[in-house]
Structures are given as structure tokens and as C-alpha cells.
Write a protein that holds these residues in place. Sequence first.
Motif, short mmCIF file in Angstrom:
data_model
loop_
_atom_site.label_atom_id
_atom_site.label_comp_id
_atom_site.label_asym_id
_atom_site.label_seq_id
_atom_site.Cartn_x
_atom_site.Cartn_y
_atom_site.Cartn_z
N GLY A 1 -20.07 -27.77 10.22
CA GLY A 1 -20.87 -28.18 11.38
C GLY A 1 -21.55 -29.51 11.18
O GLY A 1 -22.41 -29.89 11.97
N THR B 1 -22.47 -25.03 15.55
CA THR B 1 -21.30 -25.89 15.75
C THR B 1 -20.06 -25.26 15.15
O THR B 1 -18.97 -25.28 15.73
CB THR B 1 -21.55 -27.28 15.10
OG1 THR B 1 -22.78 -27.80 15.60
CG2 THR B 1 -20.43 -28.25 15.41
N ASP C 1 -18.91 -22.37 17.27
CA ASP C 1 -18.23 -22.91 18.46
C ASP C 1 -16.77 -23.22 18.13
O ASP C 1 -15.85 -22.83 18.87
CB ASP C 1 -18.98 -24.18 18.90
CG ASP C 1 -18.34 -24.83 20.12
OD1 ASP C 1 -17.50 -24.19 20.77
OD2 ASP C 1 -18.69 -26.00 20.41
N GLN C 2 -16.54 -23.90 16.99
CA GLN C 2 -15.17 -24.25 16.61
C GLN C 2 -14.34 -23.01 16.30
O GLN C 2 -13.17 -22.93 16.66
CB GLN C 2 -15.19 -25.16 15.36
CG GLN C 2 -15.75 -26.55 15.63
CD GLN C 2 -15.67 -27.41 14.37
OE1 GLN C 2 -14.64 -27.50 13.74
NE2 GLN C 2 -16.77 -28.04 14.01
N ARG D 1 -29.29 -31.19 20.17
CA ARG D 1 -28.05 -30.86 19.43
C ARG D 1 -27.87 -29.35 19.32
O ARG D 1 -26.77 -28.82 19.49
CB ARG D 1 -28.11 -31.50 18.04
CG ARG D 1 -26.79 -31.44 17.32
CD ARG D 1 -26.80 -32.18 15.99
NE ARG D 1 -25.68 -31.73 15.19
CZ ARG D 1 -25.73 -31.49 13.90
NH1 ARG D 1 -26.85 -31.66 13.24
NH2 ARG D 1 -24.66 -31.09 13.24
N LYS D 2 -28.98 -28.65 19.06
CA LYS D 2 -28.90 -27.19 18.93
C LYS D 2 -28.50 -26.55 20.27
O LYS D 2 -27.62 -25.68 20.33
CB LYS D 2 -30.25 -26.63 18.47
CG LYS D 2 -30.26 -25.13 18.25
CD LYS D 2 -31.65 -24.59 18.01
CE LYS D 2 -32.17 -24.97 16.64
NZ LYS D 2 -33.45 -24.28 16.34
N ARG E 1 -26.88 -27.91 22.79
CA ARG E 1 -25.49 -28.22 23.12
C ARG E 1 -24.52 -27.32 22.34
O ARG E 1 -23.52 -26.85 22.88
CB ARG E 1 -25.20 -29.69 22.78
CG ARG E 1 -25.64 -30.64 23.88
CD ARG E 1 -25.28 -32.04 23.51
NE ARG E 1 -25.10 -32.87 24.70
CZ ARG E 1 -24.93 -34.18 24.68
NH1 ARG E 1 -24.91 -34.81 23.52
NH2 ARG E 1 -24.78 -34.86 25.79
N SER E 2 -24.83 -27.12 21.04
CA SER E 2 -23.95 -26.26 20.23
C SER E 2 -23.96 -24.83 20.76
O SER E 2 -22.92 -24.15 20.78
CB SER E 2 -24.40 -26.26 18.77
OG SER E 2 -24.36 -27.57 18.26
N SER E 3 -25.15 -24.38 21.18
CA SER E 3 -25.24 -22.99 21.67
C SER E 3 -24.43 -22.80 22.95
O SER E 3 -23.86 -21.72 23.18
CB SER E 3 -26.70 -22.61 21.90
OG SER E 3 -27.22 -23.31 23.01
#
Length: 1191
Positions: A990, A1044, A1047-1048, A1085-1086, A1088-1090
Motif C-alpha cells: 500500500g 490500499t 482495495d487491490q 488518502r485514508k 479514498r482507500s476506504s
Amino acid sequence: MDGAGPEEARGQELGPSTTRSVLESFSESREVAALLGSLGAVCGDLVSREMAVEKFLGIMDKYQEQPHLLDRHLEWMMNSLLDIVRENVSPPPLVHLAFKFLYIITKVRGYKRFLPLFPHEVGDLQPVLDMLVDQDPKDSESWETRYMLLLWLSMICLIPFDLARFDGNISSEEGHARMPTMDRILQIAKCYLIVSDKARDAAAVLVSKFIVRPDVRQKRMADFLDWTLSLLSKSSSQTMEGTVIINGMLQALAQLFKHGKREDCLPYAAVVLQCLDNCKLSESNQMVLRKLGMKLVQRLGLTFVKPKVAKWRYQRGCRSLAANLQAQGPVMQNQVITVAANEADDEEEYDIPGEIENVVEQLLVGLKDKDTIVRWSAAKGIGRITGRLPKELADDVIGSLLDCFSFQETDNAWHGGCLALAELGRRGLLLPSRISDVVPVILKALIYDEKRGACSVGSNVRDAACYVCWAFARAYDPVELIPFINQIASALVIAAVFDRDINCRRAASAAFQENVGRQGTFPHGIDILTAADYFAVGNRVNCYLTISVYIAGFPEYTQPMIDHLVNVKINHWDGVIRELSTKALHNLTPQAPDYMANVVLPRLLPLSVGTDLHTRHGAILACAEITHALCKLAEENKRSVMYYFNENSLEGLKQIHQELCRRQLYRGLGGELMRPAVCTLIEKLSLSKMPFRGDPIIGGWQWLINDTLRSLPLISSAARQNIKESAVSALAALCNEYYINEKGEADPALQDELVTQCISELQNTEEMIRCGFSRALGALPRFLLKGRLQQVLEGLKKVTLISPTDVSFAEARRDALIAIAKVCQTVGVKGEGSQEDYVCRDNVTQIYAALLGGVTDYTTDSRGDVGGWVREAAMTSLMEVTLLLVQNEVELINTDICKQIMCWLAQQSAEKIDKFRAHAGSVFLTLLHFDHPPIPHIPHREELERIFPRSEKETLNWNAASEAFPRITQLLGLPAYQYYVLLGLSVSVGGLTETTLRYSAQSLFDYMKKIQNDLSAMESFCESLLKVFEDNLRNDRVSVPLLTMLDQMLANGCFDIFTVQQNHPFSVKLLTLCKEEIKKSKDIRKLRSSIGVFCGLIQFQGDMRDQVLFQLFLLLCHPFPVIRKTTAAQVYEMLITYSDIVDPAILDEVMAILSDTNWEAELPVVREKRNCLCDLMGVPKPQLVSKSSAQ
């Protein structure tokens, strides 16, 4: 004569196995022939045209250093390109491309070699003139065409026919007179002499070839010179336009006076010189103009004096290298030696024009110019003109030249003077009678180094002095230089070994080599040359510490080398050179111990308390190193330590600290040099076992060490580490020598004072003081730690703990961890021993707890990940303590500790920072593969040995993500390591670093593919993954990259095996954790990743889909517009990817709302659209709780 075609070069092409950088032939001839043949085809397309040019440039640039390899091929390449130019059907872009290729060849080989190959038939004159007339001098795209056409015209205009014959009937049909060919060419030349591009250089060449034709000279030379001089006098070098014009005029005049006959140019020379004087070019700030002025002045000077070779010049006879090298014993004088027999007869009486004095004066001033190319031009001018002067005048020139070498002159004057001396020597114009005046000057130039501010000037002077020595080696018969051989040889050896700059060392080595070959008289020349060749002198440390020792073994060089270091290098402005010089003196001491003890040391002792800071610093270090070397030598020869020292020397060494202390020289910036120097002195005198036991000086030295450690916060960060290490080393040596009694024990009162003082300073509010005294405790010898071990360990352990007041004290924690390992190694291990004396069963757990605590230090501040220093030190200390225990009392290492160590190391080996990952990997493999004896209780040892074979321990590059991650991810299959490796991988996968991210993610996905159909392995993996998330909730260092990574993984279908099950526990738990993580978060950033994780969770079946949609619709009305926009975009993509989520009947309407709404608009507008989506998809509408809540 036809040039060699491309076919003829086939046999000379380099084979594919050739790896030498030196080229042997023009191996791309066939490729170039094909490229030139394809120009017509590629010309129309811009991309193809640029690719062809780049390809040709790439080929030609390889031959920049060996352009002669192109000579056989120049003619056919030129003919191929000129055929394109001559074809009437060639479009203008193609003609320009051909000329561009011609220019590239000219650039590599130089126009002088290229010029004679141009076709110069009578029939070429008119077409080339017409092409030039058609050119636009202001077109910046086609300057290569104009440049090559002017060069071509300069060749054509040499045709041996009167140009008037080309004019015929010069009245045209309309009755107007046509311009004669001669005037057309002159007009073109004049036009291009005042442009600012490269065509100006070619126009100057054209003028020099054209004006000197007999017919043009008679009719146009005077007018042309009038025109150039009038432009010169009117133009100002202060403006851009004036600079361009002056440049063109100077080039034209310089070329003209170079190629014109002396009798043709002489009538105009005085006028040109006067005009040049009026221009005052020496005051111009334009380097090129000053250089051209210098070139023109020397050409005028050569015009004033007759072109004759001076009969008085020195001529060396035999120049055979083989003869010199085979010469045995004294060198015999060669048969042909010097000056021709009857000088009086050979000196033809003729008057030297008065202008020559002016010319020589200008050239001598040019030697002092601020730019090298101007000085070099002036030096060549001095050489050329002196060669045409009578002996007495030439000697006057040399006398004036030697005035450049005064210490009132700048480094520029010294450099120019050296270049001129080399030029005179090379031409035989420096007679042997003058060598005695010149050699002392050159010896000074070889060590010329003038301090300017924080650095120095003079490397160019030393380099030029080496060139003079090189030139003299070739110029003079060995018998002429015999009186100076030892001086020159020593000076060149010293420059080759001790010069600061690599180019000067290499120049001196080359000059020494030339002298060995040409003169054959240098003592031990071949032996020295083998040791100090061009490549060996490239490494400065090797030169100072190794090569110098070998050369000093030859008695002719020993004393000059030592004297040079003492007189020149220990007071050098560069601290690195001073330190290297003192170490070199240490190494040279065995070659001349009596000289060092009786001459050098007494000379250094006064300097060590002198006024100049740098001299004082170098002298103190030199005293320390020489004393230590003399004592070692005495010990090796079974002599008393005092053998080489008298009372004065001992007293002088003791006085250094007292004198510096009395004059308060430890304070301020100077103290940053004095403190480490005296600490080194203390260390070396202690190691030398000097008889100072019980002397008051010991107390003074101890005070200095303590004061230095306390002063660390006041010292600049650049010098801090070096000073700390010097003080700690001094303390260790001092204690070992002077604080131990005959029984091998410490004085209890002294021990108590020293240890207590160190421990009390460990809680100082200044971080650097903690660092210093931590390292000091680590350096204490065993007899001082005996009976105090527990107290020391407790004190150091407190430093390793993070408290709110000292959270940023990472360096203190690092040094405390290093010290713990050092203390353990010093006291040793005894399982059943006392915890006050040994590492034993009672304190081993406490030691490991402190060290393992350091592995979890992730402190960050404005400097970045400062916790990394602590982790690195903790890993090293863990390794050192573990290896100590395993070699002495292996049973003290229990299963739990060993598992913790290996797991933490595995986690660090999977993290994102290359340096720390590499260190962790190295420690991990060292512990795994240690065999004397093997470390017990390593979890999954057999599997680890299979993943990391012993054969690859040295070759595996942990720094490279591409090598490290495929190995470390295999540990995910080992239950003991799974959690820790996953924790490390989360940060890497991440992370933000592209290479780390790519290889870590790829390795993780490769592992997931292997286990995706193995339900138990997947459940174990997911359990560890959720535990990592749960343990690091709201810990942004882990949780943000973990989101992150999730998510991937969801996007890559890593959890497909669970998606078929309704409300799978993994997905439910993950959703809960994600909701908790982003609760009240303002981290973009957190968030967006969530969003990505929520969208990925939609693929799981069951009631949780509604919960996921609810979360996403909450984010659609987040206070941050960027989050609303990102959510809408990702939900849109999610609905396209997973089409079964929404009823097909309403899908288009949902998609339209998502895509058409401006989600960055005001919240009430957005909320209305969001509620509409909720109604369509049957998701409960989020209720507005308060203004500050996330919607």
C-alpha cells in the motif's frame, strides 16, 4: 580517387564478442550507407526524419574520440549526400537534410579534414552561389545548409582561373549591369560574417581562401580590410549585436593572416594591430572575443617577423625509448647535442619591428587571463613568435615569462606561465642554460595551492606543471637534466601520490612515466611506475596509505615524502587531506624512525600549539600517529617504549592539552577541530603505553573527554558524529591503560565516580548528551563494569523507552541499543553467574526485552522515519547478543525469544524502505545460517533453509524489491511468520514507491493464486489479515496502506472463494473494521482507500450489500467535495463491474444520476440526488445527525 565504399569495410567490422571500449574500425558503414540511401523516403514524414537524424547522430557520436576511423569512408558518404543536393528534383527539405547529415560528419571529423574532399570543378561555382543566394540568413532551421555551402564555396574558389572569365558579358538583357562573380562571393562572405550562427565560422574560412587569390588580393584586399576595421572600430562588445560583429571580424582577420602570404599581409599588419589595440579586447567580459584577439595578435606578430627557424634553438638528438630504457649506468651524452656550431654566422642581421614588443607584451598579459582557452592561445603564441626571434630577444621573453611565477601573481598567471614554459620547451626554445632558473619554479608550481575562502585554487597550475615536466622529458637530452633529476623525480612522485585532485595525480603519473621512458635516469623508475600507474593513483586513500609506503621504501624518496607531508599537507585547508597525511606519516614512520623521532616530532610539537587552526589540527594528529607508530616499532623490536623519546618530546606531548586549555582553544568553531584531534592524541598515547600513570595530565584528559561529550549539543551536526566517536575511543583507550591496577581491577572510588557520572547523564534533557554517554558506557572495559552491570543496563534501558517528553530522541535510543550489545560483549556470558558481573539467566530476558522494544520504533519527525535508525541498531544488537549467547551459553536462548526475534526480522524484511529491509534480511540470514553452533528454536528452520539456500546468502540482493519480495512472501505459508510478514507487506503493497509497490503486490498476488482454492489456507490468511487490521486500527502508518492493499486484493479477486457464501464472517468483520477506521476521519488518502474497499466488498453475497451501499451513499454526501466526486466515480465503475447489484430496469437511471450530477456542488443539492439514489435502490436514507458529522 574513389573513397572506400561500404562494401570494403565488411571485413573490418567488429564481431559480436568484442567488448572493448576502444573501437577498431567504422563498423556501421553498411548501416550508414542504407540510412543515407533512405533519406529520400523518410524526408516527407517528420517522425521518420527525426528518427533518421537521431540514429545517425548516435552512430557518429561514438567516433568523437577516434574520428580517424572515419577517414576511409568520408568520401563515399560525402558523395552520397552531395548527389542528393545536385539532383534538380530534390525538394528543399531533402537538400537541407543532406546538408544536416554532412554537418554531423564534419562535427565529428573536423572541417579541415573534410574540406579537400568537396568537389571543386568549375561547373560547381555557379550552382553553389545560386543556392547560397536563395538561403535566408535568418532561418534558424537551415543553418547547417548555409554552413556547408560556405565551406564548399571556400573550396571551389581555389580554382586556378581568373574570376573575371566567369562574368562574360555582365550587362543583362534589361540593360542593367550584373554583379561580377568576385563581388558576389565577397558580398556573401560579408553577409555571413555578421550573423550569430555557425555560418560565421565558415564565412571566415571562405574569406581566408578567397582574399588570398592573386586576382582578388590585387583588387579587393585593401577594401575588405578597410571594411573589417571600420566595423571593428564602430562595434561595441557591450552589446549582443556588437559582440557578434566583432567575433566575425576577428575570425576573418585571424584566418586571413594565417593563410595569407607574409609579403601580402605585412603592409596592413601595423594598421590592424593599432585598430585591435583601440578595441581594448582584454577588458571585454566575452571570453571568445579575448581568445580571438589573442589569436589575431600572435598571427600579426608572426607576420612582422620573418618565417625562419631559429638556428640557436636546442635540438635533442637520439629520441629512442628503447635506447633510453636499455642504458646501463650513467647516461652517455648523445652525439648530437645542442646548438649549431657557429651561431654568429647563422644569425642573419635584420631589424625586429617595434610592434613585436607590443605583440609579446599583449601575449604575456594574455597568459594571466581569467579563462584557460585564452591563456592557452597566448602560450602557443609566445612559443611561435619566440621561435622566430634572435637569441637575445628570445631570452628576454623567457625572463619576462619567469616574472609570472611570483607569489604576488594570481593562479591564472602561474597556469599561463606553465603552459608557455611547456610550449617553449617542446619547441626547443628554452636553452639548457635556463633550466636552472626554470626547475625551481616548476617545483613550486607542482605544489601550488592557494586558499580562497572555504576552498582553494591551484589544481590547474599543478596539472600544467606536470605538463611542463612531460614536455621537458621529451625535449632534453638526459645529460642536461641530470643535476635536477632527484628534485624532479621526488616532486613528481609526491604529486602522483599526495595531490588532492585525481587529475593532478594522474598527470604527475603520466609525466613520471614519460621521464622514465625518455630520460631513463629516474631512480627506481620502472618499479615506482608499476605501483603508481594511471589507474592505481585514482584512489586517493590507496595512494596515501599503501602506494606511498612502497615508494618510501626507496631511500631517495623517503625524506622528501615525509618533509612534504609535514611542511605542506598537515596544514592543508581540506580536513580529509590533513587526516590522511597524518595516517600516511604513521605508515611511513618504520621507513625512517630516527628521522621522525629526532627531526619531525620536535618540529611538530611547537606547531601543535601554534596560532593557525589548520596547522594546529594537523600537527596534533601527526604527533599522535607518529608517537603511536614509534611505540609499536619499539615494541616489535623488543625495545623500551621510551627508546625513541627524550624528556622534551614527552613533556611536549603532555603540554598540548594544557596549553590548549589555558588558551581556551576548545571553545567556538575551532573547538570542533581541536576536541577530536586531542581525543585522538589521548587514544594514541594510551595505546602507546606512555608512562603517564598517576600523572595529573590523566585527570585533564578525562575532563576533556567528559566535557566533549557534554558539549555535543553545541557542536554542528556535520562534526558531531566524528567528535562523539573520537571521545568514546579515547575514553576506552584511557581506561584500559591508566585506570587498571596490577591485579587487573579498578580503583573503587574512580569506578564509582566514572560509572555513576555516565549513568546520571543518561537522563539529561539534551539528546546528544544521552547519545555520548550511552556510547561511553558501551566503550568501558570489563574491570570498570564489574559489579555495576545491572545499574548500567537499567540506565541504558531507560534511554531506549519512548516517553512523551523524549519521543523524538531517536539517536539517543539508537546509541543506547548499540551500547547494550557492546556492554554484553565486554562482560561476557555466564549462565549461573551474578547479574552484576555477567550476562546470565537472571538478566537475559531484560536485555532481550530492551532490544526487541527497539524493533517496534516507528517514530517520525521532520527528518522522516527516524525510528529506522533505532530499528537498524536494534536488529544489529539482537544479532550480536544472540551470537554471543549461542557461542557461550546456548541454553539461555529460549523458544519464545528466538521466535520473537525471527518474526520481527521477517516483518522488517518485508517493509518498504530498501536500506532497512536489506539490513533486516542480512541479519535474518546470518542467524538462520549460523553454524558454530546453530541457533536453536528457529521456527520452521527446514522450510526457511529451502526458501533461502546457503549458496545464495551472499548473492541475494535485499535492496532490490524484485529479488526480496518473491522470497519473503513465501513465508506467508509458515504459520509462525504469517502475521508479521503480512504486517510488513501491508506497508509495502500500500506504499507510494513504484518499484516496491509493484514487486511486493505481484509477489503477494502470486502467493494468493497458489492458495485461492485451499479453504483452510485462505481462512488462516484472512484471520491474520483481520488481526493485523484490528491491532493497527487508527494507526495510520499501517491502516492507510492496509486499506490500499485490501482495495487491490479485492479488485484482483483474491477472496473469490468467500463471495459465494452469504454474509461470510471475513467480509462482515472487514466492513466493521473499515467503518471504525474512517469514523470522523479527515485524512483524504485514508477515505479514498476506504471507498475502494467498500466498492470491492459489494461482491460478497448477503445482507451486508445493503450496509456497503449505505456506507457508500454516506460518503456521497461527505463534507469534502473530492471524496464525494471520487465515491460517485467508483460507484459508477462498481455498478458496471457487478451488474447484478441493481435491477436492470433502473440501472440506466442510477448511472445517469451518478454521471450527470455535479458532486462538487453545494451539499443540499447533492443530498437531494443522493436520496433519489437511495429511493431507487431501496437503501435507507442516511439521517443528518449534526453539522460536523460525515454525511
